[in-house]
Design an enzyme around this catalytic site. Structure first.
Site, PDB file in Angstrom:
ATOM      1  CB  ALA A   1      -1.025   0.038   1.142  1.00 22.27           C
ATOM      2  CB  ALA A   2       4.456   2.040  -0.226  1.00 22.30           C
ATOM      3  N   GLY A   3       2.478   2.415  -2.608  1.00 21.38           N
ATOM      4  CA  GLY A   3       2.096   3.054  -3.874  1.00 21.38           C
ATOM      5  C   GLY A   3       0.686   3.626  -3.807  1.00 21.38           C
ATOM      6  CG  ASP A   4      -2.495   1.041  -3.135  1.00 21.12           C
ATOM      7  OD1 ASP A   4      -2.413   1.125  -4.377  1.00 21.12           O
ATOM      8  OD2 ASP A   4      -2.584  -0.046  -2.537  1.00 21.12           O
TER       9      ASP A   4
HETATM   10  O1  RIB Z   1      -1.377  -2.284  -3.516  1.00 13.66           O
HETATM   11  C1  RIB Z   1      -1.534  -3.244  -2.516  1.00 13.66           C
HETATM   12  C2  RIB Z   1      -2.746  -4.084  -2.799  1.00 13.66           C
HETATM   13  O2  RIB Z   1      -2.522  -4.824  -3.976  1.00 13.66           O
HETATM   14  C3  RIB Z   1      -3.069  -5.124  -1.744  1.00 13.66           C
HETATM   15  O3  RIB Z   1      -3.894  -4.633  -0.728  1.00 13.66           O
HETATM   16  C4  RIB Z   1      -3.679  -6.265  -2.540  1.00 13.66           C
HETATM   17  O4  RIB Z   1      -5.011  -6.475  -2.292  1.00 13.66           O
HETATM   18  C5  RIB Z   1      -3.419  -5.906  -4.012  1.00 13.66           C
HETATM   19  O5  RIB Z   1      -4.548  -5.455  -4.626  1.00 13.66           O
END
Ligand code: RIB
Length: 298
Positions: free
Chosen positions: A240-243
């Site tokens: 989730a760093a990119g998110d």
């Molecule tokens: O970017 C991380 C996410 O990638 C995770 O939460 C996983 O579900 C995938 O979709």
């Protein structure tokens, strides 16, 4: 302006390992966690934590109803989240001793998005609105085309890049936010500068943000370039760093319209995420990010 995230919902099964499993190897994990995840969900949460009003569209099964509550917990509007008669999507995530991850996806309900669901959802949005999308749901091409038809500002995080995505009308995208692996898959180039040259030549109206892990990030618009270094921190889990980067960059850009500030804020926010385990729950809130930004600016 309304902000719509149309994307995936996953249940993440996370295994802590000394290294990624090798071919033919059986490996015991030191820890297992079941987390809320999915790139669409994580990015919606990053935007909400950054202080934005967010609408979420996607699909889950009956086994994922807790994911709807999870999105609501952060004030996200879930009226466009469908509950289908199929399993919720899930991800199997290996996290190694360096905090790096390796992810297997099972699409489930994410792959049951149809063109009619897309047009029903987009009925509630107009040309003054913004769509953030990734590539973990079905009908991504149709979503992109329908949003462009409406004149919505389109932000694409092309993650993961698939064979089919290469035939999408990507010239319709207003802003790309991608990492170097996705950049290589889209352009065939390895050097960041070459990736940006190819993308800006191919999609001249688009603005592009390329993240480079420990090397920071670069923004490109035509021949203009702007760079931001990464912050070195003790990393336990990069999930989730990119998110986080995507959500905080977009939020800052929409609010302050200053690219340099958006790159800085997004880098600070993602440097906090990697110091924690998990996906959306590891994303820091706006006050924590603001305090970290202030301390770096002295
Ligand atoms: O970017 C991380 C996410 O990638 C995770 O939460 C996983 O579900 C995938 O979709």
């Amino acid at each position: 302006m309304k902000l719509l995230v149309f994307g995936s919902v996953n249940i993440d099964h996370v295994y802590q390992l000394p290294h990624f499993v090798r071919e033919g190897e059986t490996l015991a994990s030191a820890a297992y966690h079941k987390n809320e995840g999915g790139k669409g969900t994580n990015q919606a949460i990053a935007l909400a934590k950054a202080g934005m009003d967010v609408w979420f569209a996607g699909a889950i099964g009956q086994d994922g109803l807790f994911m709807r509550d999870y999105l609501k917990e952060f004030g996200i509007n879930t009226e466009e989240l469908r509950v289908l008669d199929v399993p919720t999507g899930h991800a199997v995530i290996q996290v190694n001793a360096k905090g790096e991850n390796s992810i297997i996806l099972y699409g489930g309900a994410n792959q049951k998005i149809t063109p009619s669901m897309i047009s029903e959802t987009l009925e509630h949005f107009s040309s003054s609105d913004c769509l953030l999308m990734q590539n973990e749901i079905s009908c991504g091409k149709e979503l992109l085309e329908a949003a462009a038809e409406k004149g919505v500002f389109i932000v694409l995080n092309p993650s993961p890049v698939s064979e089919q995505m290469l035939s999408w009308p990507l010239h319709l995208v207003d802003l790309f936010i991608l990492n170097e692996v996705e950049g290589k898959d889209l352009t065939g180039e390895i050097e960041p500068e070459r990736i940006l040259d190819v993308l800006t030549e191919r999609y001249p109206k688009a603005r592009i943000v390329l993240t480079l892990g420990s090397q920071g990030s670069v923004y490109a618009s035509g021949r203009e370039r702007m760079t931001q270094h990464a912050f070195t921190v003790p990393t336990v889990d990069t999930t989730a760093a990119g998110d986080t980067f995507t959500g905080y960059f977009l939020s800052s850009l929409l609010k302050e319209k200053n690219v340099g500030h958006a790159l800085f804020t997004a880098s600070v926010a993602s440097s906090i995420t990697v110091t924690r385990h998990g996906a959306g729950r590891s994303i820091p809130g706006v006050e924590e990010v603001q305090a970290a930004c202030d301390s770096k600016l002295g």
